[in-house]
Design a protein around this motif. Structure first.
Motif, PDB file in Angstrom:
ATOM      1  N   LEU A 213       0.991  -1.199   0.083  1.00 20.32           N
ATOM      2  CA  LEU A 213      -0.052   0.176  -0.049  1.00 20.32           C
ATOM      3  C   LEU A 213       0.677   1.106   0.083  1.00 20.32           C
ATOM      4  CD1 LEU A 213      -2.800   1.367   0.319  1.00 20.32           C
ATOM      5  CD2 LEU A 213      -2.509   1.224   2.841  1.00 20.32           C
ATOM      6  N   ALA A 214       0.978   2.002  -0.962  1.00 22.36           N
ATOM      7  CA  ALA A 214       1.790   3.161  -1.375  1.00 22.36           C
ATOM      8  C   ALA A 214       3.097   2.782  -0.929  1.00 22.36           C
ATOM      9  CB  ALA A 214       1.356   4.100  -0.132  1.00 22.36           C
ATOM     10  N   ASN A 215       3.596   1.684  -1.940  1.00 23.89           N
ATOM     11  CA  ASN A 215       4.924   1.070  -1.735  1.00 23.89           C
ATOM     12  C   ASN A 215       5.285   0.363  -0.417  1.00 23.89           C
ATOM     13  OD1 ASN A 215       5.152   1.683  -4.556  1.00 23.89           O
ATOM     14  ND2 ASN A 215       5.728   3.716  -4.186  1.00 23.89           N
ATOM     15  N   LEU A 216       4.531   0.346   0.591  1.00 25.74           N
ATOM     16  CA  LEU A 216       4.861  -0.240   1.790  1.00 25.74           C
ATOM     17  C   LEU A 216       4.106  -1.582   2.036  1.00 25.74           C
ATOM     18  CD1 LEU A 216       6.418   0.249   4.624  1.00 25.74           C
ATOM     19  CD2 LEU A 216       4.594   1.198   5.460  1.00 25.74           C
ATOM     20  N   SER A 217       4.760  -2.564   2.325  1.00 21.01           N
ATOM     21  CA  SER A 217       4.121  -3.874   2.636  1.00 21.01           C
ATOM     22  C   SER A 217       3.062  -3.800   3.699  1.00 21.01           C
ATOM     23  CB  SER A 217       5.159  -4.971   3.091  1.00 21.01           C
ATOM     24  OG  SER A 217       6.035  -5.300   2.090  1.00 21.01           O
ATOM     25  N   THR A 218       1.874  -4.258   3.348  1.00 21.83           N
ATOM     26  CA  THR A 218       0.777  -4.021   4.534  1.00 21.83           C
ATOM     27  C   THR A 218       1.164  -5.055   5.659  1.00 21.83           C
ATOM     28  OG1 THR A 218      -0.328  -5.871   3.289  1.00 21.83           O
ATOM     29  CG2 THR A 218      -0.734  -3.780   2.573  1.00 21.83           C
ATOM     30  N   GLU A 219       1.919  -5.935   5.483  1.00 17.29           N
ATOM     31  CA  GLU A 219       2.280  -6.806   6.891  1.00 17.29           C
ATOM     32  C   GLU A 219       3.215  -6.017   7.746  1.00 17.29           C
ATOM     33  OE1 GLU A 219       5.526  -9.788   6.078  1.00 17.29           O
ATOM     34  OE2 GLU A 219       4.854  -9.411   4.082  1.00 17.29           O
ATOM     35  N   GLN A 220       3.969  -5.118   7.373  1.00 18.49           N
ATOM     36  CA  GLN A 220       4.661  -4.174   8.018  1.00 18.49           C
ATOM     37  C   GLN A 220       4.137  -3.194   8.763  1.00 18.49           C
ATOM     38  OE1 GLN A 220       7.933  -3.211   5.779  1.00 18.49           O
ATOM     39  NE2 GLN A 220       8.820  -5.205   5.247  1.00 18.49           N
ATOM     40  N   MET A 221       2.669  -2.821   8.532  1.00 19.58           N
ATOM     41  CA  MET A 221       1.985  -1.848   8.933  1.00 19.58           C
ATOM     42  C   MET A 221       1.359  -1.975  10.472  1.00 19.58           C
ATOM     43  SD  MET A 221       0.416  -0.192   5.512  1.00 19.58           S
ATOM     44  CE  MET A 221      -0.154   1.360   6.460  1.00 19.58           C
TER      45      MET A 221
END
Length: 581
Positions: free
Chosen positions: A402-410
């Motif tokens: 999502l917006a170039n960031l892995s969703t699992e890391q959010m």
């Protein structure tokens, strides 16, 4: 892995051993009390047998049997007292340990739910919570405590007999060794594989039944309900056959155990008649004493084969607990920048437990503001894809960004960007106001009334006796299905997230309510990215893009208009949905 002994599993354990050290004094007290229970039971029968025989041989001299009378009373009182105290102490120890264990488990699942779900399906989670903690409790009450107590009794009996006759003590040691070591080991070796199979079949039934009841509408819609019923019947038959084999072996083993105990009784009869000859019933006195003392000890030794056999179940539960992830905290700690596009690149996902592949090299791009419908039969992977987008699961390979960031890391920050409306929205047992403010505790009263107006619930809430302060029943049962979904939509609007996942929100609603709810959803979410998971094509024309997932792969993609004109499969699905097929 299944042949690893229990003691080796416990050697690497980080869940059970810490509590053993914490409550070791209570555990030792329970073991001593357990030994004293069986000691008093055996001693009671020993002195009773001696007393009866002695009184019968010389009834005229009461002083000769005064000591046995006192001992009989003492052991008769001591047996139930020690038994009662042992039960209190051992159960208190186990319950204290398992209560701490449950607290640790719930904390782990709450902290790491996102990372836990990528390794276990819902049925596995329920199995862990419902069964494994109870298995750990039974491990001590039904296996470890009885086994240690039996070993202590074994050593005591052999030493006691050795005082009278070392050769006979060696014979008894060999016979009892076959009861406390050979038979339990035989049970583990022969029945171990059967028990593993039984547990595997139960877990599969538990998992599949849980998952398929939740997705029962998909089975019905796809007209494949009979397939599941046939599979379930076959699995039940396999389980029954396995359990029959277990019971057959147990009956044979228990018969052999009784034969060995019978040999011990006969050996005692012969030995005492030779060891204590004499007049006035001297031999008879000791024959009755020694032989009768054996029978209470049968209860201590006869449970060991079953106890050892059950270690196959317990070690699996211990391994599952130790396989849980370490508690972690993850957060982006900053707002996402740029366009909130979702990119799914070469996505592969399968559950580690059964190695069942759910998604297979999937590639999808969902631009900000897109209206995407995801179709697919039950088990095709569409709900798993939604969980991966939400960050609730970790991809086996590939990534979801999502917006170039892995969703699992959010971590928990994902809730600032993605909201979810599920099949059965949950309303908590608190006020309507608190239920709506869950995602935005700072929302003003005016903002709450505004979202209620937008979702069509303003009049309903105004007519309630306490308005926004009206208490909601547990799970929100005072509201209809459509009203609960509108409440969930109001939460989303109050939170004002840019992306909304609709996970089959209209399942179980009547057609009129369903259409009205769909209209409300798309009227109020017009400026947001919508990802709609559905098997029902009513309202599908409101979407800009439709994809169909089959066996984890993208099988169909296009706009509703394009697919309706050119895709036979979509045309067939549409016809079935409209009742024209």
């Amino acid at each position: 892995m299944h042949n690893i002994p229990l003691f080796k599993v416990l050697a690497k354990d980080s869940w059970i051993r810490p509590f053993l050290k914490r409550y070791k004094k209570t555990m030792v007290a329970a073991l001593i009390l357990g030994f004293m229970t069986f000691f008093c039971a055996g001693a009671l029968m020993f002195t009773s047998g001696f007393l009866i025989s002695r009184a019968a041989s010389i009834p005229e001299n009461i002083l000769l049997i005064y000591v046995p009378i006192v001992l009989t009373r003492a052991f008769g009182i001591g047996r139930p007292v020690f038994r009662y105290i042992e039960r209190l102490v051992s159960h208190n120890w186990v319950l204290k340990m398992t209560s701490k264990l449950r607290l640790k488990l719930y904390n782990t699942l709450e902290k790491d739910a996102i990372f836990f779900k990528n390794r276990y399906s819902l049925g596995d989670v329920l199995g862990l919570l419902a069964e494994d903690i109870n298995h750990i409790q039974n491990l001590y009450l039904r296996t470890i405590f009885p086994t240690i107590i039996a070993w202590i009794l074994y050593i005591f009996v052999v030493i006691a007999l050795g005082v009278f006759s070392i050769p006979f003590a060696c014979l008894m040691a060999l016979l009892l060794f076959s009861v406390i070591i050979v038979l339990p080991l035989w049970s583990v070796v022969v029945n171990g594989a059967r028990q593993e199979r039984e547990k595997q079949l139960k877990n599969e039934l538990y998992t599949e039944l849980t998952d398929n009841i939740i997705g029962v509408s998909d089975w019905i819609f796809s007209q494949r309900g009979h397939e599941y019923v046939n599979w379930h019947d076959q699995s039940e038959k396999q389980l029954q056959d396995t359990q029959a084999s277990l019971q057959k072996f147990n009956r044979r083993r228990d018969f052999l155990l009784q034969v060995i105990m019978g040999i011990i009784v006969v050996a005692l009869l012969f030995w005492t008649s030779q060891q204590f000859p004499g007049n006035h019933g001297g031999a008879a006195n000791w024959i009755a004493a020694f032989v009768l003392s054996v029978f209470p000890l049968v209860d201590a030794f006869s449970t060991l084969p079953d106890a050892a056999q059950e270690t196959n179940i317990y070690k699996d539960s211990i391994k599952r607990l130790n396989a849980l992830p370490t508690m972690t905290e993850q957060s982006t700690e900053k707002a996402l920048e740029g366009s909130l596009d979702i990119k799914i690149e070469d996505l592969v996902f399968f559950y580690e437990k059964n190695n069942r592949k759910i998604l297979d090299h999937l590639n999808i791009t969902i631009p900000q503001g897109e209206k995407l419908a995801i179709l697919g039969r039950s088990g095709s992977g569409k709900s798993t894809l939604a969980s991966l987008i939400r960050g609730d699961l970790t991809p086996t390979s590939g990534n979801v960004q999502l917006a170039n960031l892995s969703t699992e890391q959010m971590g928990d920050d994902i809730s600032e960007y993605i909201g979810v409306i599920q099949q059965t929205p949950y309303l908590f047992h608190t006020t309507i106001l608190n239920n709506l403010r869950i995602g935005n505790e700072q929302a003003t009263i005016d903002a709450v009334w505004e979202v209620l107006r937008r979702v069509g619930l303003e009049k309903l809430v105004e007519e309630l006796p306490d308005g926004l302060n009206t208490m909601v029943d547990e799970a929100g049962l005072r509201f209809s299905g459509g009203e609960r979904h509108r409440m969930a939509l109001a939460r989303i609007l109050l939170k004002d997230v840019p992306i909304v996942l609709l996970d089959e929100p209209t399942v179980g609603l009547d057609p009129i309510t369903e259409q009205a709810l769909i209209d409300t959803f798309f009227e109020q979410l017009t400026d947001k990215t919508i990802i709609w998971i559905t098997h029902h094509l009513q309202g599908i024309e409101k979407m800009r893009h439709v994809i169909f997932i089959e066996d984890g792969q993208l099988e169909m993609s296009g706009t509703p208009e394009e697919l309706a004109k050119s895709n036979p499969r979509y045309q067939k699905l549409k016809a079935i949905d409209e009742g024209k097929f």
